[in-house]
Design a protein around this motif. Structure first.
Motif, PDB file in Angstrom:
ATOM      1  N   GLU A 101     -31.876  44.090 -39.452  1.00 52.67           N
ATOM      2  CA  GLU A 101     -30.824  43.752 -40.405  1.00 52.67           C
ATOM      3  C   GLU A 101     -29.488  43.556 -39.695  1.00 52.67           C
ATOM      4  O   GLU A 101     -28.702  42.669 -40.054  1.00 52.67           O
ATOM      5  CB  GLU A 101     -30.692  44.854 -41.456  1.00 52.67           C
ATOM      6  N   ILE A 102     -29.213  44.398 -38.696  1.00 57.62           N
ATOM      7  CA  ILE A 102     -27.979  44.244 -37.928  1.00 57.62           C
ATOM      8  C   ILE A 102     -27.946  42.870 -37.273  1.00 57.62           C
ATOM      9  O   ILE A 102     -26.909  42.188 -37.270  1.00 57.62           O
ATOM     10  CB  ILE A 102     -27.871  45.366 -36.881  1.00 57.62           C
TER      11      ILE A 102
ATOM     12  N   ARG B 207     -21.506  44.346 -41.781  1.00 54.34           N
ATOM     13  CA  ARG B 207     -22.172  44.197 -43.074  1.00 54.34           C
ATOM     14  C   ARG B 207     -23.370  45.134 -43.181  1.00 54.34           C
ATOM     15  O   ARG B 207     -23.652  45.668 -44.257  1.00 54.34           O
ATOM     16  CB  ARG B 207     -22.597  42.751 -43.267  1.00 54.34           C
ATOM     17  N   ALA B 208     -24.074  45.350 -42.081  1.00 53.91           N
ATOM     18  CA  ALA B 208     -25.202  46.273 -42.105  1.00 53.91           C
ATOM     19  C   ALA B 208     -24.727  47.698 -42.379  1.00 53.91           C
ATOM     20  O   ALA B 208     -25.390  48.461 -43.095  1.00 53.91           O
ATOM     21  CB  ALA B 208     -25.960  46.212 -40.787  1.00 53.91           C
ATOM     22  N   THR B 209     -23.569  48.060 -41.848  1.00 55.21           N
ATOM     23  CA  THR B 209     -22.997  49.380 -42.129  1.00 55.21           C
ATOM     24  C   THR B 209     -22.690  49.514 -43.611  1.00 55.21           C
ATOM     25  O   THR B 209     -22.987  50.545 -44.233  1.00 55.21           O
ATOM     26  CB  THR B 209     -21.724  49.598 -41.292  1.00 55.21           C
ATOM     27  N   GLY B 210     -22.098  48.471 -44.196  1.00 54.87           N
ATOM     28  CA  GLY B 210     -21.837  48.486 -45.636  1.00 54.87           C
ATOM     29  C   GLY B 210     -23.113  48.606 -46.439  1.00 54.87           C
ATOM     30  O   GLY B 210     -23.163  49.322 -47.450  1.00 54.87           O
ATOM     31  N   ARG B 211     -24.166  47.947 -45.984  1.00 52.14           N
ATOM     32  CA  ARG B 211     -25.453  48.023 -46.683  1.00 52.14           C
ATOM     33  C   ARG B 211     -26.022  49.438 -46.609  1.00 52.14           C
ATOM     34  O   ARG B 211     -26.539  49.959 -47.613  1.00 52.14           O
ATOM     35  CB  ARG B 211     -26.429  47.024 -46.063  1.00 52.14           C
ATOM     36  N   ALA B 212     -25.925  50.070 -45.445  1.00 54.31           N
ATOM     37  CA  ALA B 212     -26.415  51.444 -45.306  1.00 54.31           C
ATOM     38  C   ALA B 212     -25.615  52.386 -46.213  1.00 54.31           C
ATOM     39  O   ALA B 212     -26.191  53.272 -46.863  1.00 54.31           O
ATOM     40  CB  ALA B 212     -26.312  51.888 -43.851  1.00 54.31           C
ATOM     41  N   MET B 213     -24.298  52.210 -46.277  1.00 52.08           N
ATOM     42  CA  MET B 213     -23.464  53.042 -47.151  1.00 52.08           C
ATOM     43  C   MET B 213     -23.830  52.835 -48.611  1.00 52.08           C
ATOM     44  O   MET B 213     -23.932  53.785 -49.389  1.00 52.08           O
ATOM     45  CB  MET B 213     -21.987  52.726 -46.920  1.00 52.08           C
TER      46      MET B 213
END
Length: 215
Positions: A94-95, A102-108
């Protein structure tokens, strides 16, 4: 000190931030933080933690200031004493597909959605996350200023370290049980010899990967 004891006056990190919302009747304040933005391999993991009103967790601090052994114990106390704890992740694939931010936002987002109820307020460490769908506040250096974020930092780091440790036996040459996917010399030397695994990030940090492989 007994579990769940009100330690507001004794914490190095005070509950000032949360208290401001609790005083207005907003008791479900979710602190959110991530672990694993910088490594060459593995997922980015986020945690969301909602604390009981007026109750802090002894020993919770920015995860980078706490030893690995201490983090495990503090994470256990957080899960015992918090109202709710949830974790979300985004994979290396995903990263590569959507970039690390954006992947960090998705994980959050995944962590917040896994809480048993929608929080009254969400606060994240760092800058605002444009890809985080819920309304939220961002606090730069939040893991040192907001106790629920410090707790989330610990939980996210412990969870990610466990994931990398479980992956390590599949790829023993990379030393992930020691470096957690970060670009240590041991890790880079393995990349030079063997190349990347399916868990390496092939677009994020591509220059670092190329340098590691080429030597």
């Amino acid at each position: 000190m007994t579990p769940g004891q009100n330690v507001d006056s004794r914490l190095r990190i005070p509950l000032d931030y949360e208290r401001g919302f609790w005083s207005r009747g907003l008791v479900g304040v979710a602190g959110v933080d991530e672990a694993g933005r910088g490594p060459l391999a593995g997922p980015v993991v986020a945690a969301a933690v909602v604390l009981s009103r007026g109750v802090g967790v002894e020993g919770a601090d920015d995860s980078k200031r706490v030893s690995r052994e201490e983090r495990e114990e503090v994470a256990r106390r957080i899960r015992e004493q918090a109202v709710a704890v949830a974790v979300g992740a985004a994979s290396a694939r995903e990263i590569d597909e959507i970039n690390i931010l954006r992947a960090t936002g998705r994980a959050m987002e995944r962590a917040i959605r896994r809480l048993p109820r929608e929080p009254d307020h969400v606060v994240v460490d760092g800058l605002r996350m444009r890809d985080l769908a819920c309304e939220h506040e961002a606090v730069v250096g939040g893991d040192a200023l907001v106790h629920s974020i410090a707790c989330a930092s610990i939980v996210a780091k412990v969870c990610r370290d466990r994931l990398m440790t479980r992956l390590a036996p599949r790829y023993p040459e990379y030393g992930w049980e020691r470096n957690m996917g970060y670009g240590t010399e041991e890790h880079r030397a393995a990349l030079r010899r063997l190349g990347p695994t399916p868990h390496h990030r092939l677009t994020f940090g591509l220059e670092q990967l190329e340098l590691a492989v080429r030597g």
